[in-house]
Structure formats: structure tokens, C-alpha cells
Motif scaffolding. Structure first.
Motif, PDB file in Angstrom:
ATOM      1  N   ILE A 190      72.034  51.629  -6.133  1.00 52.39           N
ATOM      2  CA  ILE A 190      71.836  50.525  -7.367  1.00 52.39           C
ATOM      3  C   ILE A 190      73.345  50.664  -7.961  1.00 52.39           C
ATOM      4  O   ILE A 190      73.260  50.126  -8.999  1.00 52.39           O
ATOM      5  CB  ILE A 190      70.838  51.164  -8.223  1.00 52.39           C
ATOM      6  CG1 ILE A 190      71.275  52.545  -8.708  1.00 52.39           C
ATOM      7  CG2 ILE A 190      69.349  51.210  -7.641  1.00 52.39           C
ATOM      8  CD1 ILE A 190      70.377  53.167  -9.770  1.00 52.39           C
ATOM      9  N   GLY A 191      74.136  51.059  -7.346  1.00 56.06           N
ATOM     10  CA  GLY A 191      75.352  50.910  -7.938  1.00 56.06           C
ATOM     11  C   GLY A 191      75.919  51.746  -8.699  1.00 56.06           C
ATOM     12  O   GLY A 191      76.833  51.733  -9.641  1.00 56.06           O
TER      13      GLY A 191
ATOM     14  N   ILE B 150      72.868  51.959 -23.238  1.00 59.83           N
ATOM     15  CA  ILE B 150      73.716  50.841 -23.355  1.00 59.83           C
ATOM     16  C   ILE B 150      74.274  50.785 -21.618  1.00 59.83           C
ATOM     17  O   ILE B 150      74.369  49.554 -21.081  1.00 59.83           O
ATOM     18  CB  ILE B 150      74.618  50.947 -24.242  1.00 59.83           C
ATOM     19  CG1 ILE B 150      74.023  51.327 -25.574  1.00 59.83           C
ATOM     20  CG2 ILE B 150      75.476  49.448 -24.324  1.00 59.83           C
ATOM     21  CD1 ILE B 150      72.771  50.362 -25.921  1.00 59.83           C
ATOM     22  N   ARG B 151      75.129  51.745 -21.404  1.00 62.91           N
ATOM     23  CA  ARG B 151      75.869  51.803 -20.389  1.00 62.91           C
ATOM     24  C   ARG B 151      75.200  51.608 -19.139  1.00 62.91           C
ATOM     25  O   ARG B 151      75.612  50.943 -17.973  1.00 62.91           O
ATOM     26  CB  ARG B 151      76.849  53.095 -19.978  1.00 62.91           C
ATOM     27  CG  ARG B 151      77.978  52.972 -21.244  1.00 62.91           C
ATOM     28  CD  ARG B 151      78.904  54.115 -21.150  1.00 62.91           C
ATOM     29  NE  ARG B 151      79.942  53.993 -22.156  1.00 62.91           N
ATOM     30  CZ  ARG B 151      79.967  54.711 -23.269  1.00 62.91           C
ATOM     31  NH1 ARG B 151      78.791  55.670 -23.306  1.00 62.91           N
ATOM     32  NH2 ARG B 151      80.984  54.614 -24.055  1.00 62.91           N
TER      33      ARG B 151
ATOM     34  N   ALA C  10      78.793  61.102 -17.424  1.00 67.58           N
ATOM     35  CA  ALA C  10      79.325  60.602 -16.286  1.00 67.58           C
ATOM     36  C   ALA C  10      79.346  59.057 -16.211  1.00 67.58           C
ATOM     37  O   ALA C  10      80.227  58.411 -15.634  1.00 67.58           O
ATOM     38  CB  ALA C  10      78.107  61.063 -15.009  1.00 67.58           C
ATOM     39  N   LEU C  11      78.456  58.436 -16.957  1.00 65.06           N
ATOM     40  CA  LEU C  11      78.509  56.853 -17.362  1.00 65.06           C
ATOM     41  C   LEU C  11      79.509  56.518 -17.920  1.00 65.06           C
ATOM     42  O   LEU C  11      79.908  55.344 -17.598  1.00 65.06           O
ATOM     43  CB  LEU C  11      77.023  56.645 -18.106  1.00 65.06           C
ATOM     44  CG  LEU C  11      75.934  56.601 -17.283  1.00 65.06           C
ATOM     45  CD1 LEU C  11      74.658  56.425 -18.227  1.00 65.06           C
ATOM     46  CD2 LEU C  11      75.613  55.712 -15.987  1.00 65.06           C
TER      47      LEU C  11
ATOM     48  N   ILE D 103      75.588  49.068 -15.935  1.00 65.99           N
ATOM     49  CA  ILE D 103      75.939  49.606 -14.484  1.00 65.99           C
ATOM     50  C   ILE D 103      75.030  49.406 -13.299  1.00 65.99           C
ATOM     51  O   ILE D 103      75.415  48.693 -12.470  1.00 65.99           O
ATOM     52  CB  ILE D 103      76.587  50.937 -14.552  1.00 65.99           C
ATOM     53  CG1 ILE D 103      77.631  51.371 -15.393  1.00 65.99           C
ATOM     54  CG2 ILE D 103      76.836  51.568 -13.096  1.00 65.99           C
ATOM     55  CD1 ILE D 103      77.847  52.876 -15.799  1.00 65.99           C
ATOM     56  N   VAL D 104      73.812  49.412 -13.511  1.00 59.61           N
ATOM     57  CA  VAL D 104      72.778  49.272 -12.591  1.00 59.61           C
ATOM     58  C   VAL D 104      71.663  48.031 -12.735  1.00 59.61           C
ATOM     59  O   VAL D 104      71.097  47.882 -11.935  1.00 59.61           O
ATOM     60  CB  VAL D 104      72.046  50.548 -12.329  1.00 59.61           C
ATOM     61  CG1 VAL D 104      73.059  51.753 -12.054  1.00 59.61           C
ATOM     62  CG2 VAL D 104      70.920  50.979 -13.355  1.00 59.61           C
ATOM     63  N   GLY D 105      72.001  47.444 -14.072  1.00 57.73           N
ATOM     64  CA  GLY D 105      71.043  46.375 -14.241  1.00 57.73           C
ATOM     65  C   GLY D 105      70.037  46.764 -14.874  1.00 57.73           C
ATOM     66  O   GLY D 105      69.485  47.786 -14.842  1.00 57.73           O
TER      67      GLY D 105
END
Length: 265
Positions: free
Chosen positions: A181-182, A152-153, A121-122, A157-159
Motif C-alpha cells: 500500500i506504499g 492526517i499523514r 514513522a509516518l 501516504i496510503v490513500g
């Protein structure tokens, strides 16, 4: 007997379904290879502009690698073979590592997206989820950590702080937390998730495919570059669209106040 990985075409949209609901859509070696092949088919077919990936059964999007048949064999592979086959080959689900697909990819996530399934999904560009979706990297509960892009991803994406919380605890988060959190772009009602996702995929497919693909490639390849190098890459990519039929069509449609009809050339 239904295929573990189903590929369907709906106009310019490629629908990829992980169809192993009896094991929460986890992947064994065979299903993983079929998923890699599905991405290769999508990537190479000029008529397919956008992919939508989902899982069947309503309980899980994907629970990652099948712990009973995949994980231990994978983790204990001798180092030279592991390097050749896995580190230098496609990651779990194909798109997580070394299989570059620059066309837009949308994930429709219902139920659990955990461990390797979460990493798949990421690796997608846009994520829609149902109001009952759950997300997590639970690997530390079983004695290992993510190895197909999760470390890594997720941070990108979310910090860092939100990523550390998920990675170090192995705890699950719900759809509302994911949106906050996006991690996801949109929450849909369970019964509306697929239709809304497919509608949006068709919306994406109306845009200029070459522009989408080059824009995505710039964003991917710019990671790790200096600002100056990244800006040069962006400028060079833009110039590559200068003599395309799609640019001529787009600017003509703007002048004529109509919707553009792009052909991907």
C-alpha cells in the motif's frame, strides 16, 4: 546507564536511537523531551545532513506513548494547558507536530511501530522496515484515536480507503501489506535492516543538502495550497538556489563528468 535517547554521528548522518527496549521503546515524558532535543540538535547542526531513526532491542521500533506514565496524564490535562503545551507545542517524538525539520529523515523499523510510534514513522520521509515489522494505530482499542498526525499523514501516504481500514479497526498489518500500500519504501532482512538503512542515509548525504531541504519544505508547505499557489512556491524556491555554491559545484561536476562535492552553501 544508557540514555533513553541516543544520538550518534556517522559523518554527515545523525543516528537517533530510541533506547527503551524494556517497554517496547515507548516514550515517557522525559524520553519524549530528549527526543525533541535530539531533533533540534540535528536540525541546527550544518554538518548533519540526514537523520536515521531506529529503536533498540529488536522487538519494537516504538510503541508510542507509555500508557502507564504518559497517556492518561496527557489526555486529562486541563484544556488551556493542553492547548499551550501540546496542541501548540511539539507532538509526540517532536517531528509529528510543530517541529519542522526540513532535512531528510529515514526510519529503520524493526518489530512493532504502533500508535504514537507509528505516527513518528509516518512523520519521516522514507521508511525501511524489516521483514518482521508490524504497523498499526491501535488507539480505538483503548478508547481514543490518534492525535499526533496519524489521521492526517496516513491518508496522504496510503490513500483514504487503506487509512480508514487501519484507523477504524486498530488491526496490525505486516511488512508485505505495508509495502503493497506504499507505507514503506523497502523491506530488508532483519539482520540487514540497519546496515542497509545507514548505507542509504549516507547515499542521501552525498546529494545537495540545500536542494534537498528546500525541496522537502516545498512539498510540506504546498499541502493545502491551490495548484497555482503550489507551483509558484516551487518556482520561487528553485530560484533561491540560483546563486549557491552547491549549484555551481553540481553543474561543474556534470561538465567534468565527476561526482559533485557539496558543501551546503
Amino acid at each position: 546507564m544508557a540514555e533513553d535517547i541516543q544520538l550518534d554521528r556517522d559523518g554527515h548522518v545523525c543516528i537517533i536511537t530510541i533506547n527503551r527496549p524494556h517497554v517496547m521503546n515507548s516514550l515517557d515524558f522525559s524520553a519524549n523531551e530528549k527526543l525533541v532535543e535530539a531533533w533540534q540538535t540535528f536540525s541546527s547542526d550544518p554538518e548533519l545532513r540526514v537523520a536515521l531513526i531506529t529503536g533498540s532491542g529488536g522487538k519494537a521500533f516504538c510503541a508510542g506513548a507509555d500508557l502507564k506514565t504518559y497517556t492518561m496524564s496527557f489526555a486529562t490535562t486541563p484544556a488551556p494547558e493542553f492547548q499551550r503545551k501540546y496542541t501548540n507545542g511539539p507532538g509526540l517524538g517532536g517531528i509529528t507536530r510543530n517541529l519542522h525539520v526540513f532535512k531528510p529523515i529515514l526510519a529503520a523499523i524493526d518489530g512493532y511501530a504502533i500508535s504514537g510510534g507509528f505516527e513518528i514513522a509516518l512523520a519521516c520521509d522514507i521508511r525501511f522496515c524489516s521483514d518482521r515489522a508490524k504497523f498499526g494505530l491501535q488507539d480505538v482499542k483503548w478508547g481514543f484515536h490518534a492525535c499526533d498526525g496519524g489521521l492526517i499523514r496516513l491518508r496522504e501516504i496510503v490513500g483514504r480507503g487503506n487509512a480508514m481500514e487501519m484507523i477504524l479497526s486498530g488491526d496490525l498489518i505486516d511488512a508485505d501489506h505495508a509495502l503493497r500500500i506504499g507505507l514503506v519504501n523497502r523491506i530488508c532482512r532483519k539482520q540487514d535492516l540497519f546496515d542497509e538503512s545507514l548505507t542509504y542515509a549516507h547515499h542521501l548525504a552525498t546529494r545537495a543538502p540545500l536542494a534537498q531541504q528546500l525541496a522537502k519544505e516545498v512539498m510540506v508547505r504546498a499541502e493545502g495550497l491551490s495548484l497555482d499557489e503550489a507551483l509558484r512556491l516551487e518556482s520561487t524556491s528553485f530560484h533561491g538556489l540560483g546563486k549557491t555554491r552547491d549549484l555551481e559545484e553540481g553543474t561543474t561536476a556534470f561538465r567534468e563528468k565527476r561526482d559533485a562535492k557539496f558543501v551546503g552553501e
